[in-house]
Design a protein around this motif. Structure first.
Motif, short mmCIF file in Angstrom:
data_model
loop_
_atom_site.label_atom_id
_atom_site.label_comp_id
_atom_site.label_asym_id
_atom_site.label_seq_id
_atom_site.Cartn_x
_atom_site.Cartn_y
_atom_site.Cartn_z
N CYS A 50 -11.80 141.36 17.81
CA CYS A 50 -12.54 140.14 17.45
C CYS A 50 -13.99 140.45 17.10
O CYS A 50 -14.54 139.89 16.15
N ARG A 51 -14.61 141.34 17.87
CA ARG A 51 -16.00 141.72 17.55
C ARG A 51 -16.07 142.41 16.19
O ARG A 51 -17.00 142.17 15.41
N TYR A 88 -7.68 133.28 12.51
CA TYR A 88 -6.42 133.12 13.24
C TYR A 88 -5.91 134.52 13.60
O TYR A 88 -5.60 135.30 12.71
N ARG A 89 -5.83 134.80 14.90
CA ARG A 89 -5.36 136.13 15.32
C ARG A 89 -3.86 136.11 15.53
O ARG A 89 -3.32 135.26 16.24
N HIS A 90 -3.17 137.07 14.91
CA HIS A 90 -1.74 137.26 15.08
C HIS A 90 -1.49 138.62 15.71
O HIS A 90 -2.33 139.53 15.58
N THR A 91 -0.35 138.78 16.36
CA THR A 91 -0.10 140.04 17.07
C THR A 91 1.25 140.67 16.73
O THR A 91 1.66 141.63 17.37
N VAL A 106 -1.65 143.87 15.56
CA VAL A 106 -2.84 143.04 15.81
C VAL A 106 -3.60 142.86 14.50
O VAL A 106 -4.01 143.83 13.88
N HIS A 107 -3.74 141.62 14.07
CA HIS A 107 -4.48 141.35 12.85
C HIS A 107 -5.00 139.92 12.87
O HIS A 107 -4.50 139.08 13.61
N SER A 108 -6.01 139.68 12.07
CA SER A 108 -6.59 138.34 11.97
C SER A 108 -6.64 137.91 10.51
O SER A 108 -7.01 138.69 9.63
N HIS A 109 -6.28 136.66 10.29
CA HIS A 109 -6.45 136.02 8.99
C HIS A 109 -7.72 135.19 9.05
O HIS A 109 -7.79 134.22 9.81
#
Length: 250
Positions: A50-51, A88-91, A106-109
């Protein structure tokens, strides 16, 4: 949001463009440790990710001119004062045919829905500039994530992947990384079929289309089901929570 009114006005044709999805995806070894490590490691990796995403969005704002303005018929690209976006974090990755559960990923849109000009007016985002800067911003994300993880005590293996542009957490079995890369193999096979049919490798846009054509809808899996399948895969490579914990240099 408080009034229900649109944040930015409609375009000249009366329509409003949708948001632009900028995706930040961690290297597979990071997702492996997230999936098989202790709960505190999962939290640690999520925070590092996230950071790194937040830093990358700030980098995009500072380096990519996402505002388009017209002066005397000439279109000029400018940097935004700020951007309006939601992450939006997906895993998990998308499922692959013949597998029991999707792989951990682990990825974020980050959906960018508007830009704030210097005059504080909220306007649409110039999509071409975002697409042009995608590789640079992606490289910054990976660098930021590697730095965040190194500060948490993980050793970083640099120069991995295509043209040495990626990294992995050192100590994660490469066979396990490969086993958890089913979606990558699926797209690679589609690219091979394209090469056999057309006599050349697909270009970047064509490869993106192949990925879209061959993707399945995301399956609904319980946390318990995912953990059971992931743990079984880890056991085949002798990698579980005990091994993941020893990757951290306290």
């Amino acid at each position: 949001p408080g009034t229900g009114r649109w944040l930015r006005p409609a375009g000249a044709d009366g329509n409003r463009g949708g948001g632009i999805d900028v995706t930040f995806s961690a290297p597979k070894s990071v997702s492996v440790v997230w999936a098989l490590g202790d709960p505190w490691q999962r939290e640690q990796i999520e925070e590092a990710h996230c950071r790194a995403v937040e830093r990358s969005v700030s980098y995009l704002k500072e380096r990519v001119p996402v505002v388009r303005r017209r002066y005397d018929g000439l279109v000029v690209e400018q940097h935004a004062k700020d951007v309006i976006a939601t992450a939006y974090r997906h895993t998990t990755a998308r499922g692959v045919s013949g597998t029991e559960a999707p792989d951990p990923q682990v990825h974020s849109h980050v959906v960018i829905t508007g830009a704030v000009r210097e005059d504080d007016r909220i306007v649409a985002v110039g999509s071409r500039a975002v697409f042009r800067g995608a590789r640079e911003v992606g490289a910054f994300y990976r660098s930021a994530l590697a730095e965040e993880l190194a500060e948490q005590g993980y050793a970083i293996e640099q120069g991995t992947g295509k043209d040495g542009k990626y990294f992995e957490i050192a100590g994660v079995p490469h066979g396990l990384i490969e086993d958890f890369s089913g979606r990558h193999r699926e797209v690679a096979k589609a690219a091979e079929r394209f090469r056999a049919k057309h006599g050349r490798a697909p270009e970047r846009g064509e490869l993106r289309n192949l990925a879209l054509e061959n993707r399945r809808a995301k399956d609904v899996s319980t946390r318990g089901d995912l953990q059971r399948v992931w743990s079984q895969t880890g056991d085949r490579h002798g990698f579980a929570a005990d091994q993941a914990v020893h990757l951290v240099n306290f």
